[in-house]
Design an enzyme around this catalytic site. Structure first.
Site, PDB file in Angstrom:
ATOM      1  N   SER A   1       5.810   7.662  -7.126  1.00 42.05           N
ATOM      2  CA  SER A   1       4.634   8.239  -6.800  1.00 42.05           C
ATOM      3  C   SER A   1       4.860   9.780  -5.929  1.00 42.05           C
ATOM      4  CB  SER A   1       3.672   7.532  -5.665  1.00 42.05           C
ATOM      5  OG  SER A   1       3.453   6.229  -6.312  1.00 42.05           O
TER       6      SER A   1
ATOM      7  N   PRO B   1       4.655  11.089  -0.299  1.00 42.12           N
ATOM      8  CA  PRO B   1       5.965  11.284   0.106  1.00 42.12           C
ATOM      9  C   PRO B   1       6.749   9.780   0.038  1.00 42.12           C
ATOM     10  CG  PRO B   1       4.693  11.441   1.891  1.00 42.12           C
ATOM     11  CD  PRO B   1       3.815  11.478   0.955  1.00 42.12           C
ATOM     12  N   ASP B   2       7.821   9.801  -0.135  1.00 36.98           N
ATOM     13  CA  ASP B   2       8.744   8.583  -0.294  1.00 36.98           C
ATOM     14  C   ASP B   2       9.116   8.375   1.245  1.00 36.98           C
ATOM     15  OD1 ASP B   2      11.754   9.440  -1.604  1.00 36.98           O
ATOM     16  OD2 ASP B   2      11.091   9.884   0.353  1.00 36.98           O
ATOM     17  N   PHE B   3      10.168   7.237   1.371  1.00 35.24           N
ATOM     18  CA  PHE B   3      10.301   6.778   2.856  1.00 35.24           C
ATOM     19  C   PHE B   3      11.597   7.513   3.480  1.00 35.24           C
ATOM     20  CE2 PHE B   3       6.883   4.095   3.814  1.00 35.24           C
ATOM     21  CZ  PHE B   3       6.315   3.732   2.562  1.00 35.24           C
ATOM     22  N   ARG B   4      12.545   7.393   2.415  1.00 34.56           N
ATOM     23  CA  ARG B   4      14.033   7.806   3.102  1.00 34.56           C
ATOM     24  C   ARG B   4      14.698   9.263   2.609  1.00 34.56           C
ATOM     25  NH1 ARG B   4      12.989   2.617   2.616  1.00 34.56           N
ATOM     26  NH2 ARG B   4      13.195   1.406   4.421  1.00 34.56           N
TER      27      ARG B   4
ATOM     28  N   ASN C   1       5.047  -0.105  -3.580  1.00 35.83           N
ATOM     29  CA  ASN C   1       4.272   0.957  -2.942  1.00 35.83           C
ATOM     30  C   ASN C   1       2.835   0.332  -2.727  1.00 35.83           C
ATOM     31  OD1 ASN C   1       6.236   2.341  -3.731  1.00 35.83           O
ATOM     32  ND2 ASN C   1       5.348   2.981  -5.990  1.00 35.83           N
ATOM     33  N   ILE C   2       1.908   0.878  -1.911  1.00 40.37           N
ATOM     34  CA  ILE C   2       0.929   0.592  -1.324  1.00 40.37           C
ATOM     35  C   ILE C   2      -0.227   1.574  -1.644  1.00 40.37           C
ATOM     36  CG2 ILE C   2       1.730  -0.809   0.589  1.00 40.37           C
ATOM     37  CD1 ILE C   2       1.381   1.726   2.418  1.00 40.37           C
ATOM     38  N   ASP C   3      -0.014   2.387  -2.663  1.00 40.83           N
ATOM     39  CA  ASP C   3      -1.107   3.425  -3.083  1.00 40.83           C
ATOM     40  C   ASP C   3      -1.900   3.195  -3.971  1.00 40.83           C
ATOM     41  OD1 ASP C   3       1.838   5.418  -4.449  1.00 40.83           O
ATOM     42  OD2 ASP C   3       0.682   3.862  -5.515  1.00 40.83           O
TER      43      ASP C   3
ATOM     44  N   HIS D   1       4.528  -5.234  -1.205  1.00 44.30           N
ATOM     45  CA  HIS D   1       4.458  -4.954   0.196  1.00 44.30           C
ATOM     46  C   HIS D   1       2.689  -4.933   0.583  1.00 44.30           C
ATOM     47  CE1 HIS D   1       8.747  -3.567   0.337  1.00 44.30           C
ATOM     48  NE2 HIS D   1       8.673  -4.809   0.217  1.00 44.30           N
TER      49      HIS D   1
ATOM     50  N   THR E   1      13.297   3.600  -6.234  1.00 43.26           N
ATOM     51  CA  THR E   1      13.681   3.007  -5.336  1.00 43.26           C
ATOM     52  C   THR E   1      14.950   3.040  -4.762  1.00 43.26           C
ATOM     53  OG1 THR E   1      13.504   0.946  -4.079  1.00 43.26           O
ATOM     54  CG2 THR E   1      13.967   0.727  -6.483  1.00 43.26           C
TER      55      THR E   1
ATOM     56  N   GLU F   1      18.958   9.230  -7.146  1.00 42.48           N
ATOM     57  CA  GLU F   1      20.462   8.959  -6.600  1.00 42.48           C
ATOM     58  C   GLU F   1      20.711   7.402  -6.800  1.00 42.48           C
ATOM     59  OE1 GLU F   1      19.795   8.747  -2.111  1.00 42.48           O
ATOM     60  OE2 GLU F   1      18.616   7.061  -2.473  1.00 42.48           O
TER      61      GLU F   1
ATOM     62  N   CYS G   1      12.045  10.118 -11.993  1.00 41.22           N
ATOM     63  CA  CYS G   1      11.320   8.978 -12.738  1.00 41.22           C
ATOM     64  C   CYS G   1      10.835   9.715 -13.687  1.00 41.22           C
ATOM     65  CB  CYS G   1      10.282   8.362 -11.744  1.00 41.22           C
ATOM     66  SG  CYS G   1      11.005   7.534 -10.455  1.00 41.22           S
TER      67      CYS G   1
HETATM   68  N1  APR Z   1      12.501  10.725  -9.240  1.00 35.63           N
HETATM   69  C1  APR Z   1      13.375   9.785  -8.858  1.00 35.63           C
HETATM   70  N2  APR Z   1      13.863   9.243  -7.835  1.00 35.63           N
HETATM   71  C2  APR Z   1      13.237   9.373  -6.652  1.00 35.63           C
HETATM   72  C3  APR Z   1      12.000  10.653  -6.840  1.00 35.63           C
HETATM   73  C4  APR Z   1      11.753  10.869  -7.870  1.00 35.63           C
HETATM   74  N3  APR Z   1      10.606  11.912  -8.250  1.00 35.63           N
HETATM   75  N4  APR Z   1      11.589  10.624  -5.472  1.00 35.63           N
HETATM   76  C5  APR Z   1      12.370   9.812  -4.670  1.00 35.63           C
HETATM   77  N5  APR Z   1      13.356   9.255  -5.414  1.00 35.63           N
HETATM   78  C6  APR Z   1      14.524   8.330  -5.166  1.00 35.63           C
HETATM   79  C7  APR Z   1      14.937   8.617  -3.682  1.00 35.63           C
HETATM   80  O1  APR Z   1      16.193   9.001  -4.016  1.00 35.63           O
HETATM   81  C8  APR Z   1      15.238   7.133  -3.151  1.00 35.63           C
HETATM   82  O2  APR Z   1      16.068   6.626  -3.597  1.00 35.63           O
HETATM   83  O3  APR Z   1      13.409   6.991  -4.927  1.00 35.63           O
HETATM   84  C9  APR Z   1      13.987   6.212  -3.788  1.00 35.63           C
HETATM   85  C10 APR Z   1      12.806   6.076  -2.716  1.00 35.63           C
HETATM   86  O4  APR Z   1      13.350   5.232  -1.640  1.00 35.63           O
HETATM   87  P1  APR Z   1      12.670   4.925  -0.455  1.00 35.63           P
HETATM   88  O5  APR Z   1      12.065   6.187   0.279  1.00 35.63           O
HETATM   89  O6  APR Z   1      13.618   4.180   0.466  1.00 35.63           O
HETATM   90  O7  APR Z   1      11.450   4.272  -1.001  1.00 35.63           O
HETATM   91  P2  APR Z   1      11.406   2.402  -1.057  1.00 35.63           P
HETATM   92  O8  APR Z   1      12.557   2.197  -1.978  1.00 35.63           O
HETATM   93  O9  APR Z   1      10.069   2.394  -2.367  1.00 35.63           O
HETATM   94  O10 APR Z   1      11.206   1.813  -0.079  1.00 35.63           O
HETATM   95  C11 APR Z   1      11.088   0.487   0.044  1.00 35.63           C
HETATM   96  O11 APR Z   1      10.590   0.523   2.415  1.00 35.63           O
HETATM   97  O12 APR Z   1       9.715   0.956   4.467  1.00 35.63           O
HETATM   98  C12 APR Z   1       9.828   0.187   3.553  1.00 35.63           C
HETATM   99  O13 APR Z   1       7.747  -0.909   3.047  1.00 35.63           O
HETATM  100  C13 APR Z   1       8.287   0.122   2.657  1.00 35.63           C
HETATM  101  O14 APR Z   1       7.746  -0.197   0.322  1.00 35.63           O
HETATM  102  C14 APR Z   1       8.879   0.450   1.458  1.00 35.63           C
HETATM  103  C15 APR Z   1      10.239   0.099   1.262  1.00 35.63           C
END
Ligand code: APR
Length: 292
Positions: free
Chosen positions: A37, A43-46, A117-119, A136, A209, A235, A268
């Site tokens: 997303s 934004p993602d989380f990490r 995802n919660i979106d 989640h 993820t 990654e 992605c």
């Molecule tokens: N294309 C490919 N990979 C991507 C992209 C993209 N456009 N954007 C981000 N990423 C990768 C990042 O490098 C990372 O490895 O996606 C991953 C996102 O990881 P997180 O931010 O940890 O998200 P997620 O794995 O969904 O987190 C899991 O953590 O806090 C909890 O409940 C929350 O559901 C969430 C859970």
């Protein structure tokens, strides 16, 4: 060791051969995370710097993830609702990745998508709800923490956009969206679908993820040992990070024991676009993207 060396499942561990194998599959499970997303502006989380957890310092939290901890929330729900307001995407626009997963379904190959995802972008992309497991939870509904009365998205949205905390109209308890906080158990539907689906899967796609969060990340080890596992991510993820991870719960794409794991390092959207091409679905995929 004298144990028989088992034949690799894939001829080579790249997207081309994964696609060739996929073309014969009809029970594909997708495991998705925030990375699918980010191109929709969420934004993602990490991810360092851009991830949500690196932007929470203004909330003065004991730790970034505290904002999703139930105990912290009960005592101080303000940071979560401020974040919910910030996160509330004004327009819901699914990404090419969401539409690729819908195309998998239209090609009768999608067994289920398990998303963290919660979106709700999977629903909005037109993937049938019976094919989606929101592991989640979701913002679509909320419940009073005290008396469990249910509230809809509109009720919560109105309150959080007035920078207030939603309270139950019956008992004045705090109303919390049905997203799963650390400390809460995952929805029953998650357990049921895990039971019924993973033994049937003939291909697993893990996309966007970091596989940091249990029990979701353990799902990679639930598919049959001959079921290929394709990770599309910017990654590496899911590798054996410690002696405790060795064995079936980690992805082995970078070990000499690998027989069926592929790590395709890309965004992605680029990854699924290439996959659609390799599967001969380019026209259908583009038509879907243009139609939405
Ligand atoms: N294309 C490919 N990979 C991507 C992209 C993209 N456009 N954007 C981000 N990423 C990768 C990042 O490098 C990372 O490895 O996606 C991953 C996102 O990881 P997180 O931010 O940890 O998200 P997620 O794995 O969904 O987190 C899991 O953590 O806090 C909890 O409940 C929350 O559901 C969430 C859970």
């Amino acid at each position: 060791s004298d144990e028989p060396v088992e034949e690799p499942v894939l001829k080579s561990f790249d997207l081309k051969n994964a696609a060739e194998y996929m073309s014969k599959c009809s029970n594909i499970i997708v495991m998705a995370g925030a990375g699918i997303s980010t191109s929709a502006g969420i934004p993602d989380f990490r991810s360092p710097g851009t991830g949500l957890y690196s932007q929470l310092s203004k909330y003065d939290l004991p730790s970034p993830e505290a904002i999703f901890h139930l105990e912290f929330f009960r005592n101080n729900p303000k940071p979560f609702f401020l974040l919910a307001k910030e996160l509330y995407p004004q327009k819901f626009t699914p990404t090419p990745t969401h539409f690729f997963i819908r195309l998998l379904n239209e090609k009768n190959k999608l067994l289920r998508i398990f998303t963290q995802n919660i979106d709700s972008l999977e629903r909005i992309a037109g993937i049938p709800s019976e094919k989606i497991v929101e592991a989640h939870g979701t913002f679509f509904t909320s419940h009073c923490l005290n008396c469990r009365k249910e509230y809809d998205l509109e009720f919560v949205k109105e309150v959080i956009f007035k920078d207030e905390i939603p309270h139950c109209t019956d008992c004045d308890g705090i109303v919390k969206p049905d997203i799963i906080f650390f400390g809460e158990s995952l929805p029953d539907r998650f357990q049921q679908c895990v039971q019924s689906d993973f033994s049937k899967a003939d291909f697993l796609i893990i996309i966007g993820t970091s596989l940091q969060v249990a029990p979701f990340n353990r799902l990679v080890s639930f598919v049959d040992k001959n079921c290929p596992r394709l990770l599309i991510n910017m990654e590496p993820a899911g590798k054996a990070t410690s002696i405790w991870d060795l064995g079936s719960s980690s992805l082995l794409y970078d070990t000499n024991k690998n027989r069926r794991d592929v790590f395709h390092k890309s965004t992605c959207d680029d990854g699924v676009t290439e996959l659609a091409k390799l599967l001969g679905w380019e026209d259908d995929f583009n038509k879907l993207l243009e139609s939405e």
